[in-house]
Design a protein around this motif. Structure first.
Motif, short mmCIF file in Angstrom:
data_model
loop_
_atom_site.label_atom_id
_atom_site.label_comp_id
_atom_site.label_asym_id
_atom_site.label_seq_id
_atom_site.Cartn_x
_atom_site.Cartn_y
_atom_site.Cartn_z
N LEU A 124 -2.80 -28.23 3.48
CA LEU A 124 -2.54 -27.53 4.73
C LEU A 124 -1.49 -26.46 4.45
CD1 LEU A 124 -3.03 -27.36 7.82
CD2 LEU A 124 -1.05 -28.89 8.10
N GLY A 125 -1.80 -25.21 4.83
CA GLY A 125 -0.89 -24.14 4.47
C GLY A 125 -0.89 -23.01 5.49
N TYR A 126 -0.10 -22.01 5.18
CA TYR A 126 0.04 -20.83 6.05
C TYR A 126 0.09 -19.59 5.17
CZ TYR A 126 2.35 -17.22 8.84
OH TYR A 126 2.67 -16.05 9.46
N GLU A 127 -0.62 -18.54 5.59
CA GLU A 127 -0.59 -17.25 4.89
C GLU A 127 -0.37 -16.12 5.89
OE1 GLU A 127 -3.49 -17.69 0.96
OE2 GLU A 127 -4.13 -16.51 2.69
N ARG A 128 0.41 -15.14 5.47
CA ARG A 128 0.55 -13.90 6.23
C ARG A 128 0.21 -12.75 5.28
NH1 ARG A 128 2.66 -11.73 10.84
NH2 ARG A 128 3.64 -9.68 10.73
N THR A 129 -0.82 -12.00 5.64
CA THR A 129 -1.31 -10.90 4.81
C THR A 129 -1.05 -9.58 5.50
OG1 THR A 129 -3.05 -12.26 3.82
CG2 THR A 129 -3.31 -9.89 3.66
N SER A 130 -0.35 -8.68 4.80
CA SER A 130 -0.09 -7.33 5.30
C SER A 130 -0.98 -6.35 4.54
CB SER A 130 1.38 -6.97 5.11
OG SER A 130 2.22 -7.87 5.82
N ILE A 131 -1.60 -5.45 5.27
CA ILE A 131 -2.57 -4.52 4.70
C ILE A 131 -2.05 -3.10 4.83
CG2 ILE A 131 -4.97 -3.74 4.74
CD1 ILE A 131 -5.49 -6.37 6.44
N SER A 132 -2.02 -2.37 3.73
CA SER A 132 -1.62 -0.96 3.74
C SER A 132 -2.83 -0.11 3.42
CB SER A 132 -0.51 -0.70 2.72
OG SER A 132 0.65 -1.46 3.00
N THR A 133 -3.16 0.81 4.32
CA THR A 133 -4.24 1.76 4.07
C THR A 133 -3.65 3.17 4.00
OG1 THR A 133 -4.69 1.94 6.44
CG2 THR A 133 -5.98 0.33 5.19
N PHE A 134 -4.47 4.10 3.48
CA PHE A 134 -3.99 5.46 3.24
C PHE A 134 -5.04 6.45 3.73
CE2 PHE A 134 -2.49 2.45 0.10
CZ PHE A 134 -1.11 2.60 0.19
N ALA A 135 -4.71 7.71 3.68
CA ALA A 135 -5.62 8.74 4.20
C ALA A 135 -6.96 8.72 3.50
CB ALA A 135 -4.97 10.12 4.06
N ASP A 136 -6.96 8.35 2.20
CA ASP A 136 -8.22 8.32 1.46
C ASP A 136 -8.80 6.92 1.33
OD1 ASP A 136 -6.21 7.39 -0.18
OD2 ASP A 136 -6.96 8.36 -2.00
N SER A 137 -8.29 5.96 2.12
CA SER A 137 -8.84 4.60 2.09
C SER A 137 -10.25 4.59 2.66
CB SER A 137 -7.96 3.66 2.91
OG SER A 137 -6.67 3.53 2.35
N PRO A 138 -11.14 3.75 2.13
CA PRO A 138 -12.48 3.63 2.71
C PRO A 138 -12.42 3.28 4.19
CG PRO A 138 -12.40 2.57 0.57
CD PRO A 138 -10.99 2.95 0.91
N LEU A 139 -13.35 3.81 4.95
CA LEU A 139 -13.34 3.68 6.40
C LEU A 139 -13.42 2.22 6.85
CD1 LEU A 139 -13.27 5.23 9.06
CD2 LEU A 139 -15.78 5.36 8.97
N ILE A 140 -14.12 1.39 6.10
CA ILE A 140 -14.27 0.00 6.54
C ILE A 140 -12.93 -0.72 6.60
CG2 ILE A 140 -16.67 -0.24 5.79
CD1 ILE A 140 -15.66 -1.67 3.29
N TYR A 141 -12.00 -0.37 5.71
CA TYR A 141 -10.68 -1.01 5.72
C TYR A 141 -9.80 -0.42 6.82
CZ TYR A 141 -12.59 -2.20 1.18
OH TYR A 141 -13.43 -2.64 0.19
N ILE A 142 -9.91 0.88 7.06
CA ILE A 142 -9.17 1.49 8.16
C ILE A 142 -9.64 0.91 9.49
CG2 ILE A 142 -8.74 3.66 9.38
CD1 ILE A 142 -8.91 5.08 6.68
N ASP A 143 -10.96 0.73 9.65
CA ASP A 143 -11.50 0.15 10.88
C ASP A 143 -11.05 -1.30 11.05
OD1 ASP A 143 -12.74 2.49 11.61
OD2 ASP A 143 -14.72 1.91 10.85
#
Length: 345
Positions: A118-137
Protein backbone atom coordinates in the motif's frame (compact mmCIF):
# COMPACT_ATOMS: atom_id res chain seq x y z
CA UNK A 1 38.38 -29.68 28.80
CA UNK A 2 35.68 -27.94 26.79
CA UNK A 3 36.95 -26.22 23.71
CA UNK A 4 34.80 -23.32 22.54
CA UNK A 5 35.65 -22.27 18.97
CA UNK A 6 35.88 -18.56 18.34
CA UNK A 7 32.91 -16.90 16.67
CA UNK A 8 33.83 -14.66 13.76
CA UNK A 9 31.12 -12.42 12.35
CA UNK A 10 31.11 -11.88 8.61
CA UNK A 11 30.77 -8.35 7.24
CA UNK A 12 27.12 -7.52 6.56
CA UNK A 13 27.49 -4.09 4.99
CA UNK A 14 28.43 -3.13 1.46
CA UNK A 15 29.11 0.01 -0.54
CA UNK A 16 28.50 -0.62 -4.22
CA UNK A 17 29.37 1.67 -7.12
CA UNK A 18 28.36 0.93 -10.65
CA UNK A 19 28.76 2.25 -14.14
CA UNK A 20 27.55 1.10 -17.50
CA UNK A 21 26.39 2.09 -20.91
CA UNK A 22 23.22 1.11 -22.70
CA UNK A 23 22.34 1.72 -26.32
CA UNK A 24 18.99 3.16 -25.15
CA UNK A 25 19.92 4.78 -21.83
CA UNK A 26 23.40 6.17 -22.55
CA UNK A 27 25.80 6.41 -19.62
CA UNK A 28 24.36 4.73 -16.51
CA UNK A 29 25.73 5.51 -13.05
CA UNK A 30 24.58 3.83 -9.86
CA UNK A 31 25.55 3.53 -6.25
CA UNK A 32 24.14 2.03 -3.08
CA UNK A 33 24.91 1.53 0.58
CA UNK A 34 23.43 -1.65 2.09
CA UNK A 35 23.46 -2.98 5.65
CA UNK A 36 21.95 -6.48 5.91
CA UNK A 37 22.14 -6.77 9.71
CA UNK A 38 21.58 -3.27 11.05
CA UNK A 39 22.34 -3.02 14.78
CA UNK A 40 22.54 -6.82 14.86
CA UNK A 41 18.78 -7.13 14.28
CA UNK A 42 18.86 -9.09 11.01
CA UNK A 43 16.97 -6.29 9.26
CA UNK A 44 18.10 -4.81 5.93
CA UNK A 45 18.51 -1.14 4.97
CA UNK A 46 19.55 0.13 1.55
CA UNK A 47 20.08 3.61 0.10
CA UNK A 48 20.59 3.84 -3.66
CA UNK A 49 21.02 6.13 -6.66
CA UNK A 50 20.60 5.26 -10.32
CA UNK A 51 20.92 7.80 -13.11
CA UNK A 52 20.97 7.83 -16.91
CA UNK A 53 19.99 10.28 -19.65
CA UNK A 54 16.36 9.13 -19.30
CA UNK A 55 15.82 8.04 -15.68
CA UNK A 56 17.10 9.29 -12.33
CA UNK A 57 16.03 7.46 -9.16
CA UNK A 58 16.83 7.97 -5.48
CA UNK A 59 15.58 5.21 -3.18
CA UNK A 60 15.56 4.17 0.47
CA UNK A 61 14.42 0.67 1.43
CA UNK A 62 13.99 -1.16 4.73
CA UNK A 63 13.14 -4.86 5.06
CA UNK A 64 12.55 -7.14 8.04
CA UNK A 65 12.82 -10.61 6.45
CA UNK A 66 11.47 -12.31 9.60
CA UNK A 67 8.65 -9.98 10.61
CA UNK A 68 6.75 -13.00 11.96
CA UNK A 69 7.85 -16.47 13.05
CA UNK A 70 6.06 -17.85 9.97
CA UNK A 71 8.57 -16.17 7.65
CA UNK A 72 6.43 -13.20 6.59
CA UNK A 73 8.63 -10.26 5.56
CA UNK A 74 7.74 -6.59 5.93
CA UNK A 75 9.32 -3.36 4.80
CA UNK A 76 8.92 0.06 3.27
CA UNK A 77 10.29 2.03 0.31
CA UNK A 78 10.74 5.76 -0.25
CA UNK A 79 11.72 7.04 -3.68
CA UNK A 80 12.13 10.03 -5.96
CA UNK A 81 12.07 9.25 -9.69
CA UNK A 82 12.55 11.66 -12.60
CA UNK A 83 11.98 10.73 -16.25
CA UNK A 84 13.27 12.98 -19.04
CA UNK A 85 11.33 11.59 -21.98
CA UNK A 86 13.21 13.68 -24.54
CA UNK A 87 16.41 11.81 -23.67
CA UNK A 88 14.71 8.60 -24.76
CA UNK A 89 13.21 10.07 -27.92
CA UNK A 90 9.66 9.97 -26.51
CA UNK A 91 8.72 13.63 -26.85
CA UNK A 92 9.63 16.65 -24.76
CA UNK A 93 8.17 16.30 -21.26
CA UNK A 94 9.46 15.56 -17.77
CA UNK A 95 7.79 13.68 -14.93
CA UNK A 96 8.90 13.75 -11.29
CA UNK A 97 7.41 11.18 -8.94
CA UNK A 98 7.75 11.17 -5.15
CA UNK A 99 6.39 8.10 -3.44
CA UNK A 100 6.45 5.67 -0.58
CA UNK A 101 4.98 2.26 0.20
CA UNK A 102 4.79 -0.43 2.83
CA UNK A 103 4.96 -4.06 1.69
CA UNK A 104 4.59 -7.60 2.97
CA UNK A 105 5.83 -10.88 1.51
CA UNK A 106 4.02 -14.08 2.45
CA UNK A 107 5.68 -17.39 1.50
CA UNK A 108 3.02 -19.90 0.49
CA UNK A 109 5.34 -22.77 -0.41
CA UNK A 110 9.08 -23.12 -0.96
CA UNK A 111 8.65 -21.76 -4.50
CA UNK A 112 5.58 -19.48 -4.18
CA UNK A 113 5.34 -16.02 -2.62
CA UNK A 114 2.45 -13.57 -2.37
CA UNK A 115 3.34 -9.86 -2.05
CA UNK A 116 1.04 -7.08 -0.81
CA UNK A 117 1.63 -3.35 -0.69
CA UNK A 118 0.00 0.00 0.00
CA UNK A 119 1.59 3.26 -1.09
CA UNK A 120 1.23 6.84 -2.24
CA UNK A 121 2.66 8.63 -5.29
CA UNK A 122 2.61 12.26 -6.37
CA UNK A 123 3.62 12.85 -9.99
CA UNK A 124 4.39 16.33 -11.34
CA UNK A 125 4.38 16.79 -15.11
CA UNK A 126 6.31 19.51 -16.96
CA UNK A 127 5.40 20.23 -20.57
CA UNK A 128 6.94 22.72 -22.99
CA UNK A 129 6.01 24.65 -26.11
CA UNK A 130 7.22 21.79 -28.31
CA UNK A 131 5.68 19.01 -26.19
CA UNK A 132 3.37 16.60 -28.05
CA UNK A 133 -0.24 17.74 -27.91
CA UNK A 134 -1.47 14.60 -26.14
CA UNK A 135 0.63 15.45 -23.06
CA UNK A 136 -0.40 19.11 -23.08
CA UNK A 137 -4.06 18.04 -23.30
CA UNK A 138 -3.56 15.58 -20.44
CA UNK A 139 -2.23 18.35 -18.18
CA UNK A 140 -5.13 20.62 -19.17
CA UNK A 141 -7.61 17.88 -18.27
CA UNK A 142 -6.10 16.29 -15.16
CA UNK A 143 -3.65 18.94 -13.97
CA UNK A 144 0.12 19.08 -13.70
CA UNK A 145 0.13 17.31 -10.31
CA UNK A 146 -1.44 13.86 -9.94
CA UNK A 147 -1.90 11.96 -6.67
CA UNK A 148 -2.48 8.23 -6.40
CA UNK A 149 -3.06 5.90 -3.46
CA UNK A 150 -1.74 2.57 -4.69
CA UNK A 151 -2.71 -0.92 -3.66
CA UNK A 152 -0.59 -3.74 -5.06
CA UNK A 153 -0.70 -7.51 -4.99
CA UNK A 154 1.62 -9.94 -6.72
CA UNK A 155 2.45 -13.63 -6.99
CA UNK A 156 5.79 -15.14 -7.90
CA UNK A 157 6.89 -18.74 -8.49
CA UNK A 158 10.48 -19.68 -9.35
CA UNK A 159 11.78 -23.20 -9.99
CA UNK A 160 14.84 -22.25 -12.07
CA UNK A 161 18.05 -24.06 -11.16
CA UNK A 162 20.06 -20.81 -11.24
CA UNK A 163 19.39 -17.07 -11.29
CA UNK A 164 22.50 -16.22 -13.35
CA UNK A 165 22.85 -19.29 -15.61
CA UNK A 166 19.49 -21.11 -15.73
CA UNK A 167 19.23 -24.26 -17.81
CA UNK A 168 15.96 -25.70 -16.50
CA UNK A 169 12.86 -24.66 -14.61
CA UNK A 170 10.27 -21.91 -14.85
CA UNK A 171 9.66 -18.42 -13.53
CA UNK A 172 6.22 -16.85 -13.28
CA UNK A 173 5.19 -13.41 -12.06
CA UNK A 174 1.75 -11.76 -11.84
CA UNK A 175 1.19 -8.25 -10.53
CA UNK A 176 -1.78 -5.92 -10.10
CA UNK A 177 -1.50 -2.21 -9.25
CA UNK A 178 -4.67 -0.25 -8.47
CA UNK A 179 -4.99 3.47 -7.78
CA UNK A 180 -7.78 3.29 -5.22
CA UNK A 181 -10.29 6.11 -4.52
CA UNK A 182 -8.83 8.96 -2.50
CA UNK A 183 -6.32 10.37 -4.98
CA UNK A 184 -6.82 12.35 -8.17
CA UNK A 185 -6.25 9.26 -10.34
CA UNK A 186 -8.27 6.06 -10.62
CA UNK A 187 -6.65 3.34 -12.72
CA UNK A 188 -5.44 -0.24 -12.65
CA UNK A 189 -2.49 -1.91 -14.32
CA UNK A 190 -1.76 -5.64 -14.45
CA UNK A 191 1.05 -7.77 -15.88
CA UNK A 192 1.89 -11.46 -16.18
CA UNK A 193 5.19 -13.01 -17.28
CA UNK A 194 6.09 -16.67 -17.91
CA UNK A 195 9.57 -17.97 -18.66
CA UNK A 196 10.69 -21.57 -19.10
CA UNK A 197 14.05 -23.20 -19.77
CA UNK A 198 14.22 -26.57 -21.54
CA UNK A 199 17.54 -28.44 -21.13
CA UNK A 200 18.55 -30.13 -24.39
CA UNK A 201 22.02 -31.30 -23.35
CA UNK A 202 24.40 -30.19 -20.62
CA UNK A 203 25.51 -27.20 -22.70
CA UNK A 204 22.47 -26.44 -24.88
CA UNK A 205 19.21 -24.90 -23.64
CA UNK A 206 16.00 -23.64 -25.23
CA UNK A 207 14.13 -20.76 -23.57
CA UNK A 208 10.62 -19.39 -24.06
CA UNK A 209 9.41 -16.12 -22.54
CA UNK A 210 5.98 -14.52 -22.75
CA UNK A 211 4.56 -11.33 -21.24
CA UNK A 212 1.17 -9.64 -21.32
CA UNK A 213 0.06 -6.33 -19.83
CA UNK A 214 -3.15 -4.35 -19.61
CA UNK A 215 -4.22 -1.11 -17.95
CA UNK A 216 -7.18 1.28 -17.90
CA UNK A 217 -8.86 3.95 -15.84
CA UNK A 218 -12.17 3.85 -14.03
CA UNK A 219 -14.60 6.15 -12.23
CA UNK A 220 -14.14 9.89 -12.74
CA UNK A 221 -10.78 9.47 -14.54
CA UNK A 222 -11.45 6.68 -17.06
CA UNK A 223 -7.99 6.74 -18.59
CA UNK A 224 -4.64 5.15 -17.85
CA UNK A 225 -2.16 8.00 -17.19
CA UNK A 226 0.27 8.24 -20.10
CA UNK A 227 3.25 7.87 -17.73
CA UNK A 228 1.90 4.41 -16.79
CA UNK A 229 1.72 3.20 -20.41
CA UNK A 230 3.49 0.03 -21.54
CA UNK A 231 6.46 0.31 -23.88
CA UNK A 232 8.20 -2.28 -26.08
CA UNK A 233 11.54 -2.22 -27.84
CA UNK A 234 15.18 -2.57 -26.88
CA UNK A 235 17.75 -5.12 -25.81
CA UNK A 236 15.56 -6.38 -22.94
CA UNK A 237 12.31 -6.84 -24.86
CA UNK A 238 12.20 -6.59 -28.66
CA UNK A 239 15.73 -6.48 -30.02
CA UNK A 240 16.47 -4.70 -33.29
CA UNK A 241 14.15 -1.81 -32.40
CA UNK A 242 15.20 1.23 -30.37
CA UNK A 243 14.28 1.18 -26.69
CA UNK A 244 10.58 1.97 -25.99
CA UNK A 245 9.86 3.00 -29.61
CA UNK A 246 7.53 0.25 -30.89
CA UNK A 247 3.82 1.05 -31.06
CA UNK A 248 1.57 4.08 -31.57
CA UNK A 249 3.09 7.48 -32.31
CA UNK A 250 1.75 10.94 -31.62
CA UNK A 251 1.19 13.49 -34.40
CA UNK A 252 4.86 14.51 -34.15
CA UNK A 253 6.04 10.93 -34.61
CA UNK A 254 7.14 10.34 -31.00
CA UNK A 255 6.30 6.93 -29.47
CA UNK A 256 3.63 7.16 -26.78
CA UNK A 257 3.27 3.54 -25.61
CA UNK A 258 -0.09 1.93 -25.01
CA UNK A 259 -2.53 0.38 -22.55
CA UNK A 260 -2.04 -3.14 -23.98
CA UNK A 261 1.19 -5.11 -24.30
CA UNK A 262 2.21 -8.46 -25.76
CA UNK A 263 5.77 -9.79 -25.89
CA UNK A 264 7.31 -13.14 -26.78
CA UNK A 265 10.87 -14.42 -27.01
CA UNK A 266 12.25 -17.78 -28.17
CA UNK A 267 15.97 -18.28 -27.61
CA UNK A 268 18.43 -21.13 -28.24
CA UNK A 269 21.33 -20.83 -25.78
CA UNK A 270 24.73 -22.43 -26.38
CA UNK A 271 28.36 -22.03 -25.23
CA UNK A 272 30.74 -19.58 -26.84
CA UNK A 273 32.88 -21.65 -29.25
CA UNK A 274 36.00 -22.80 -27.44
CA UNK A 275 34.51 -22.11 -23.99
CA UNK A 276 32.14 -25.04 -23.54
CA UNK A 277 32.91 -25.39 -19.83
CA UNK A 278 32.72 -21.69 -19.00
CA UNK A 279 29.52 -20.89 -17.08
CA UNK A 280 29.89 -17.13 -17.12
CA UNK A 281 29.40 -16.64 -20.86
CA UNK A 282 27.08 -18.05 -23.52
CA UNK A 283 25.61 -17.11 -26.88
CA UNK A 284 22.16 -17.40 -28.38
CA UNK A 285 20.07 -17.20 -31.49
CA UNK A 286 16.62 -15.72 -30.99
CA UNK A 287 13.28 -14.67 -32.39
CA UNK A 288 11.55 -11.75 -30.64
CA UNK A 289 8.04 -10.41 -31.12
CA UNK A 290 5.98 -7.74 -29.44
CA UNK A 291 3.41 -4.98 -29.68
CA UNK A 292 1.85 -2.26 -27.60
CA UNK A 293 -1.17 -0.12 -28.34
CA UNK A 294 -4.74 0.68 -27.39
CA UNK A 295 -5.94 -2.89 -28.06
CA UNK A 296 -4.51 -6.35 -28.60
CA UNK A 297 -3.87 -6.56 -32.33
CA UNK A 298 -1.81 -9.46 -33.67
CA UNK A 299 -1.51 -7.57 -36.94
CA UNK A 300 0.60 -5.00 -35.11
CA UNK A 301 3.12 -7.55 -33.84
CA UNK A 302 6.69 -6.71 -34.83
CA UNK A 303 9.38 -9.38 -35.13
CA UNK A 304 13.13 -9.67 -35.16
CA UNK A 305 15.72 -12.42 -35.48
CA UNK A 306 19.33 -12.29 -34.40
CA UNK A 307 22.22 -13.50 -32.30
CA UNK A 308 23.20 -12.48 -28.81
CA UNK A 309 25.92 -12.83 -26.19
CA UNK A 310 25.67 -12.72 -22.40
CA UNK A 311 28.79 -12.48 -20.24
CA UNK A 312 28.62 -12.31 -16.45
CA UNK A 313 31.86 -10.36 -16.16
CA UNK A 314 33.68 -9.36 -12.95
CA UNK A 315 32.32 -5.84 -13.49
CA UNK A 316 28.75 -6.97 -14.08
CA UNK A 317 26.66 -8.43 -16.91
CA UNK A 318 27.39 -7.58 -20.54
CA UNK A 319 24.52 -8.23 -22.95
CA UNK A 320 25.02 -7.74 -26.70
CA UNK A 321 22.65 -8.42 -29.59
CA UNK A 322 22.64 -8.05 -33.36
CA UNK A 323 19.12 -8.29 -34.76
CA UNK A 324 17.26 -7.78 -38.02
CA UNK A 325 13.70 -6.45 -37.63
CA UNK A 326 10.93 -7.57 -39.93
CA UNK A 327 7.24 -6.77 -40.22
CA UNK A 328 8.15 -3.31 -38.98
CA UNK A 329 5.67 -0.45 -39.40
CA UNK A 330 6.21 3.10 -40.74
CA UNK A 331 7.79 5.27 -38.09
CA UNK A 332 9.47 2.40 -36.24
CA UNK A 333 13.03 3.15 -35.20
CA UNK A 334 15.39 0.30 -35.93
CA UNK A 335 18.69 -0.36 -34.18
CA UNK A 336 20.64 -3.39 -35.38
CA UNK A 337 23.32 -3.52 -32.66
CA UNK A 338 22.33 -3.08 -29.02
CA UNK A 339 24.02 -3.70 -25.69
CA UNK A 340 23.95 -3.04 -21.98
CA UNK A 341 26.87 -3.29 -19.63
CA UNK A 342 27.29 -2.41 -16.00
CA UNK A 343 27.57 -3.66 -12.47
CA UNK A 344 29.52 -3.18 -9.29
CA UNK A 345 33.22 -2.74 -8.72
Amino acid sequence: VEVIPPVVEKPTGAILLGAGFGSGEGLILSGSVTQQNIFGSGKHVSVGLNTSKVNTTYALSFTDPYYTVDGISAGFDLYLREVDALGGGLGNYITKTVGGAIRFGVPITEIDTINYGLGYERTSISTFADSPLIYIDYVRTFGAHNDAILGTIGWARDTRNSRLYPTSGTSQRANLEVAIPGGTLNYYRTQYAYQRYFPITRDYTFMLNGEVGYGDGYGDTPVLPFFKNFFVGGVNSLRGYRTFTVGPKDVQGSPRGGTHKLQGNAEFLFPLPGLAGERSVRMSTFVDTGMTGDKYDLGEMRFSVGVGLLWISPLGPLKISAAKPFREQPGDRKQTFQFTFGGTF
